[in-house]
Design a protein around this motif. Structure first.
Motif, PDB file in Angstrom:
ATOM      1  N   ASP A   1       0.877  -1.317  -0.045  1.00  0.00           N
ATOM      2  CA  ASP A   1       0.009   0.087   0.052  1.00  0.00           C
ATOM      3  C   ASP A   1       0.814   1.170  -0.033  1.00  0.00           C
ATOM      4  O   ASP A   1       1.833   1.312   0.601  1.00  0.00           O
ATOM      5  N   SER A   2       0.578   2.346  -0.533  1.00  0.00           N
ATOM      6  CA  SER A   2       1.009   3.633  -0.868  1.00  0.00           C
ATOM      7  C   SER A   2       0.130   4.655  -0.297  1.00  0.00           C
ATOM      8  O   SER A   2      -1.221   4.484  -0.514  1.00  0.00           O
ATOM      9  N   THR A   3       0.530   5.429   0.395  1.00  0.00           N
ATOM     10  CA  THR A   3      -0.228   6.612   1.243  1.00  0.00           C
ATOM     11  C   THR A   3       0.184   8.078   0.670  1.00  0.00           C
ATOM     12  O   THR A   3       1.346   8.079   0.694  1.00  0.00           O
ATOM     13  N   SER A   4      -0.465   8.892   0.593  1.00  0.00           N
ATOM     14  CA  SER A   4      -0.429  10.310   0.305  1.00  0.00           C
ATOM     15  C   SER A   4       0.388  10.765   1.544  1.00  0.00           C
ATOM     16  O   SER A   4      -0.502  10.791   2.577  1.00  0.00           O
ATOM     17  N   ILE A   5       1.364  11.730   1.558  1.00  0.00           N
ATOM     18  CA  ILE A   5       2.009  12.134   2.648  1.00  0.00           C
ATOM     19  C   ILE A   5       1.995  13.641   2.657  1.00  0.00           C
ATOM     20  O   ILE A   5       2.391  14.305   3.513  1.00  0.00           O
ATOM     21  N   PHE A   6       2.011  14.217   1.283  1.00  0.00           N
ATOM     22  CA  PHE A   6       2.178  15.576   1.114  1.00  0.00           C
ATOM     23  C   PHE A   6       1.317  16.018  -0.278  1.00  0.00           C
ATOM     24  O   PHE A   6       1.382  15.295  -1.241  1.00  0.00           O
ATOM     25  N   HIS A   7       0.821  17.229  -0.561  1.00  0.00           N
ATOM     26  CA  HIS A   7       0.328  17.676  -1.538  1.00  0.00           C
ATOM     27  C   HIS A   7       0.331  19.146  -1.671  1.00  0.00           C
ATOM     28  O   HIS A   7       0.273  19.808  -0.677  1.00  0.00           O
ATOM     29  N   TYR A   8       0.523  19.773  -3.216  1.00  0.00           N
ATOM     30  CA  TYR A   8       0.552  21.089  -3.172  1.00  0.00           C
ATOM     31  C   TYR A   8      -0.196  21.055  -4.300  1.00  0.00           C
ATOM     32  O   TYR A   8      -0.267  20.895  -5.333  1.00  0.00           O
ATOM     33  N   ALA A   9      -1.148  22.206  -4.100  1.00  0.00           N
ATOM     34  CA  ALA A   9      -2.196  22.568  -5.089  1.00  0.00           C
ATOM     35  C   ALA A   9      -2.498  24.230  -4.757  1.00  0.00           C
ATOM     36  O   ALA A   9      -2.290  24.509  -3.581  1.00  0.00           O
ATOM     37  N   LYS A  10      -2.892  24.799  -5.957  1.00  0.00           N
ATOM     38  CA  LYS A  10      -3.485  26.224  -5.653  1.00  0.00           C
ATOM     39  C   LYS A  10      -2.569  27.056  -5.151  1.00  0.00           C
ATOM     40  O   LYS A  10      -2.844  27.935  -4.448  1.00  0.00           O
ATOM     41  N   GLY A  11      -1.249  26.616  -5.186  1.00  0.00           N
ATOM     42  CA  GLY A  11      -0.193  27.535  -4.587  1.00  0.00           C
ATOM     43  C   GLY A  11       0.004  27.176  -3.161  1.00  0.00           C
ATOM     44  O   GLY A  11       0.832  28.283  -2.589  1.00  0.00           O
ATOM     45  N   GLN A  12      -0.542  26.338  -2.673  1.00  0.00           N
ATOM     46  CA  GLN A  12      -0.411  26.056  -1.025  1.00  0.00           C
ATOM     47  C   GLN A  12       0.017  24.585  -0.885  1.00  0.00           C
ATOM     48  O   GLN A  12      -0.422  23.855  -1.553  1.00  0.00           O
TER      49      GLN A  12
END
Length: 119
Positions: free
Chosen positions: A61-72
């Protein structure tokens, strides 16, 4: 910490090429920079998104740990990385890098950087 995997996200008219280090090593208690640079023949859209995923060694399993979107930047508020991660990237410089502080044995695994530059 081992095994950074590059991803390329094709689109109907062009693609983004994402570059990461194949392996990164760190010692328990220190910090490590996970570099993610990218190249696109298109201009960098305000809708660019960068997502980092983690797959623990031996896990499917892979999990999301960080996201950058809409300049944030958004550090996922679950999991062991939530209070140890720092955004150091700059999409306008084609950089999606993060730093993980206070490394632990459980951080060993595969980190993947995914970049999307719509449209």
């Amino acid at each position: 910490l081992t095994g950074l995997c590059p991803l390329a996200g094709p689109s109907p008219t062009s693609s983004i090429h994402v570059y990461t280090q194949r392996e990164v090593h760190g010692t328990v208690g220190s910090h490590v920079t996970l570099s993610c640079s990218f190249w696109s023949s298109e201009w960098i859209s305000e809708d660019i998104s960068i997502t980092w995923h983690f797959q623990a060694e031996g896990s499917r399993d892979s999990t999301s740990i960080f996201h950058y979107a809409k300049g944030q930047p958004y550090i996922d508020d679950v999991g062991s990385f939530k209070e140890r991660m720092e955004w150091v990237g700059n999409p306008h410089r084609k950089d999606g890098s993060i730093v993980i502080h206070n490394l632990d044995y459980t951080d060993n695994g595969t980190f993947t950087c995914d970049v999307k530059n719509p449209p």
